[in-house]
Design an enzyme around this catalytic site. Structure first.
Site, PDB file in Angstrom:
ATOM      1  N   ASN A   9       0.988  -1.348  -0.056  1.00  0.00           N
ATOM      2  CA  ASN A   9      -0.187  -0.112   0.111  1.00  0.00           C
ATOM      3  C   ASN A   9       0.857   1.239  -0.144  1.00  0.00           C
ATOM      4  OD1 ASN A   9      -1.910   2.171   0.370  1.00  0.00           O
ATOM      5  ND2 ASN A   9      -2.549   1.333   2.513  1.00  0.00           N
ATOM      6  N   LYS A  11      -0.021   4.146  -0.245  1.00  0.00           N
ATOM      7  CA  LYS A  11      -0.551   5.497   0.251  1.00  0.00           C
ATOM      8  C   LYS A  11      -0.522   6.724  -0.549  1.00  0.00           C
ATOM      9  CE  LYS A  11      -0.055   3.024   5.031  1.00  0.00           C
ATOM     10  NZ  LYS A  11       0.005   3.308   6.260  1.00  0.00           N
ATOM     11  N   HIS A  95      -9.402   1.411   5.018  1.00  0.00           N
ATOM     12  CA  HIS A  95      -8.132   1.279   5.844  1.00  0.00           C
ATOM     13  C   HIS A  95      -8.324   2.590   7.055  1.00  0.00           C
ATOM     14  CE1 HIS A  95      -4.069   2.491   6.656  1.00  0.00           C
ATOM     15  NE2 HIS A  95      -3.596   1.484   5.944  1.00  0.00           N
ATOM     16  N   GLU A  97      -6.494   4.909   8.133  1.00  0.00           N
ATOM     17  CA  GLU A  97      -6.327   6.332   7.472  1.00  0.00           C
ATOM     18  C   GLU A  97      -7.812   6.822   7.045  1.00  0.00           C
ATOM     19  OE1 GLU A  97      -2.755   5.600   5.562  1.00  0.00           O
ATOM     20  OE2 GLU A  97      -1.967   5.099   7.244  1.00  0.00           O
ATOM     21  N   GLU A 167      -5.154  -4.902  10.809  1.00  0.00           N
ATOM     22  CA  GLU A 167      -4.221  -3.800  10.743  1.00  0.00           C
ATOM     23  C   GLU A 167      -4.207  -2.846  12.208  1.00  0.00           C
ATOM     24  OE1 GLU A 167      -1.993  -2.817   6.820  1.00  0.00           O
ATOM     25  OE2 GLU A 167      -3.866  -1.193   7.277  1.00  0.00           O
ATOM     26  N   GLY A 173       3.141   2.400  10.587  1.00  0.00           N
ATOM     27  CA  GLY A 173       3.950   3.408  10.155  1.00  0.00           C
ATOM     28  C   GLY A 173       4.821   3.808  11.577  1.00  0.00           C
ATOM     29  N   SER A 213       3.801  -2.096   9.924  1.00  0.00           N
ATOM     30  CA  SER A 213       5.158  -2.489  10.141  1.00  0.00           C
ATOM     31  C   SER A 213       5.866  -3.747   9.538  1.00  0.00           C
ATOM     32  CB  SER A 213       5.828  -1.833  11.595  1.00  0.00           C
ATOM     33  OG  SER A 213       5.417  -0.612  11.906  1.00  0.00           O
ATOM     34  N   GLY A 235       5.292   1.139   4.189  1.00  0.00           N
ATOM     35  CA  GLY A 235       6.720   1.741   4.078  1.00  0.00           C
ATOM     36  C   GLY A 235       7.535   0.782   3.246  1.00  0.00           C
TER      37      GLY A 235
HETATM   38  O1  LIG Z   1      -1.129   0.613   6.873  1.00  0.00           O
HETATM   39  C1  LIG Z   1      -0.410  -0.128   6.473  1.00  0.00           C
HETATM   40  C2  LIG Z   1      -0.603  -0.663   5.110  1.00  0.00           C
HETATM   41  O2  LIG Z   1      -2.029  -0.449   4.968  1.00  0.00           O
HETATM   42  C3  LIG Z   1       1.078  -0.418   7.442  1.00  0.00           C
HETATM   43  O3  LIG Z   1       1.863   0.678   7.081  1.00  0.00           O
HETATM   44  P1  LIG Z   1       3.189   0.406   7.456  1.00  0.00           P
HETATM   45  O4  LIG Z   1       3.720  -0.968   7.045  1.00  0.00           O
HETATM   46  O5  LIG Z   1       4.193   1.597   6.918  1.00  0.00           O
HETATM   47  O6  LIG Z   1       3.426   0.298   9.011  1.00  0.00           O
END
Ligand SMILES: O=C(CO)COP(=O)(O)O
Length: 252
Positions: A9, A11, A95, A97, A167, A173, A213, A235
């Site tokens: 992802n 983002k 998600h 976010e 998640e 993150g 992560s 990430g």
């Molecule tokens: O939100 C995420 C994937 O949708 C996880 O993000 P990270 O892998 O950066 O922690």
């Protein structure tokens, strides 16, 4: 055996040139689709180009969100019809976010999940708790509620084809990964929720990813767990080399 799904992802990252370079660097090295499903969830403006650039390879392209209506007066939105028309295969829905910053609710996630199936898109439905909810021992009840509401009114076949991404928000993150035991405990709970709400067959078939992560250094241990069928990765999916290491882990 459930086939693993590794989804990156991105983002709100990269510009088109960087996105194209990523596909050029990875597409010929992606393991066969029979071994693992490899997916990149890219920003809307890149989708058409990336579908074209990845054509003929085992790298599949996903959107990070969509509206549930086919078309209409929804300024700024993108519909499932548009995504399907471009050749997009998967879509991330709900998600954390989007739930936190863009007022996504369990009800809209459900409408979007149904719309995804109506248009032949595979939904990746995200659920997960905040740190406060975990500390208050609300994780299991919260995730159960999110899963049941997201899957409401789907057919058994649709549930089987759904990908659920667990998640934990506190692990996104932050560099804080849930331990593989913590992650597996919630993924197993989600499978039990599907079993009780739908059927044992649906629970056996549904794929449940862990996200938060995930990186090449911890992916093997996470994927070795009984109820973790893949990863949704932020990430560590941005660099070609790291993404390839993740999909190779999924193909083992
Ligand atoms: O939100 C995420 C994937 O949708 C996880 O993000 P990270 O892998 O950066 O922690």
């Amino acid at each position: 055996m459930r086939k693993k799904v590794i989804a990156g992802n991105w983002k709100m990252n990269k510009v088109l040139k960087e996105a194209e370079q990523f596909v050029a660097d990875t597409k010929d090295k992606i393991p066969g689709h029979d071994a693992v499903e490899s997916v990149v969830c890219a920003p809307f403006p890149f989708l058409a180009t990336l579908v074209e650039k990845a054509a003929g390879s085992d790298l599949k392209i996903a959107a990070q969100n969509m509206h549930f209506e086919d078309n209409g007066a929804f300024t700024g939105e993108v519909s499932p019809v548009m995504l399907k028309d471009l050749g997009v295969s998967y879509v991330v829905l709900g998600h954390s976010e989007r739930r936190e910053y863009f007022a996504e609710t369990d009800e809209t996630v459900n409408q979007k999940t149904k719309a995804a199936f109506n248009h032949g898109l595979t939904p990746i439905v995200c659920v997960g708790e905040t740190l406060e909810q975990r500390e208050n021992n609300e994780t299991m009840a919260l995730v159960e509620d999110q899963v049941k509401k997201a899957l409401a009114d789907l057919t058994e076949e649709q549930v089987k084809a759904t990908i659920i991404a667990y998640e934990p928000i506190w692990a996104i993150g932050t560099g804080k990964t849930a331990t593989s035991e913590q992650a597996n405990e919630v993924c197993a709970h989600i499978r039990n929720v599907v079993k009780a709400a739908v059927s044992a067959d649906a629970a056996e078939a549904v794929r449940i990813q862990y996200g938060g992560s995930v990186k090449p250094a911890n992916v093997d241990e996470l994927l070795a767990q009984s109820d973790i069928d893949g990863a949704l990765v932020g990430g560590a999916s941005l660099e070609a080399e790291s993404f390839l290491a993740l999909v190779e882990a999924g193909a083992k």
